[in-house]
Design a protein around this motif. Sequence first.
Motif, PDB file in Angstrom:
ATOM      1  N   GLN A   1     -22.843 -35.874 -57.125  1.00  0.00           N
ATOM      2  CA  GLN A   1     -21.915 -35.521 -56.057  1.00  0.00           C
ATOM      3  C   GLN A   1     -22.567 -35.559 -54.673  1.00  0.00           C
ATOM      4  OE1 GLN A   1     -18.839 -35.451 -56.501  1.00  0.00           O
ATOM      5  NE2 GLN A   1     -18.062 -34.689 -54.544  1.00  0.00           N
TER       6      GLN A   1
ATOM      7  N   ARG B   1     -20.983 -37.552 -51.462  1.00  0.00           N
ATOM      8  CA  ARG B   1     -20.746 -36.916 -50.158  1.00  0.00           C
ATOM      9  C   ARG B   1     -21.450 -37.666 -49.046  1.00  0.00           C
ATOM     10  NH1 ARG B   1     -21.293 -30.504 -51.921  1.00  0.00           N
ATOM     11  NH2 ARG B   1     -19.284 -30.401 -53.028  1.00  0.00           N
TER      12      ARG B   1
ATOM     13  N   ASN C   1     -12.555 -33.249 -52.154  1.00  0.00           N
ATOM     14  CA  ASN C   1     -13.557 -33.415 -53.208  1.00  0.00           C
ATOM     15  C   ASN C   1     -14.933 -33.786 -52.671  1.00  0.00           C
ATOM     16  OD1 ASN C   1     -12.393 -35.965 -52.441  1.00  0.00           O
ATOM     17  ND2 ASN C   1     -13.316 -36.891 -54.242  1.00  0.00           N
TER      18      ASN C   1
END
Length: 207
Positions: free
Chosen positions: A67, A71, A124
């Motif tokens: 993740q 990002r 998200n």
Amino acid sequence: MAEDTIQTATDAAGLAAMISRAAEQKAGGKPGLPPVEKWNPPFCGDLDMKIRADGIWFYMGTPIGRQPLVRLFSTVLRKDEDGKTYLVTPVEKVGIEVEDAPFLAVEMNVSERDGQQVLTFRTNVGDVVEAGPDHPLRFEMTGGHAELKPYLLVRGRLEALVSRAVMYDLVALGGTVSIDGEEMFAVRSGDEIFPVMPARELDQLSQ
């Protein structure tokens, strides 16, 4: 240097290292997102990267499981006037595929300010955005079953699709208002009213 370019990045880690260097070039060196809207690099082709409608990112056909990496990529996304989405650095721009919207709104907070409800969303990829004049909500009806899809403008031309679970909570906050003489089902955030659909259409769908 040539080895720093997207064209020669052979895996997601190498690409991320290059983007990380670009992300450090923030305006005035201050914390925040890199100023991708101010960069005008040459187009260097398309990259085998895809953002699916469910928010999962793929690189060369493989899901990007880290993740923090996703990002990082999200900070240098830009959607241009041609309707295409790109990863942008000061030295080059590459196209990527986006199935629906680049972001997914996965959480909503309802608060009150000056007697008005205020809607704040989390995406998200970590963006926290308050719906309002600079970050409007829009609603589309799609598919043969008339599926309602809300979108939130996050930054630039980049939107977040409101996830189905959050969409139900969002619609539950709506009510009927008169807009230009027509009864509309709408939701409010602060002083802004965002029409969802004509009230008569909602009545028809609920029958």
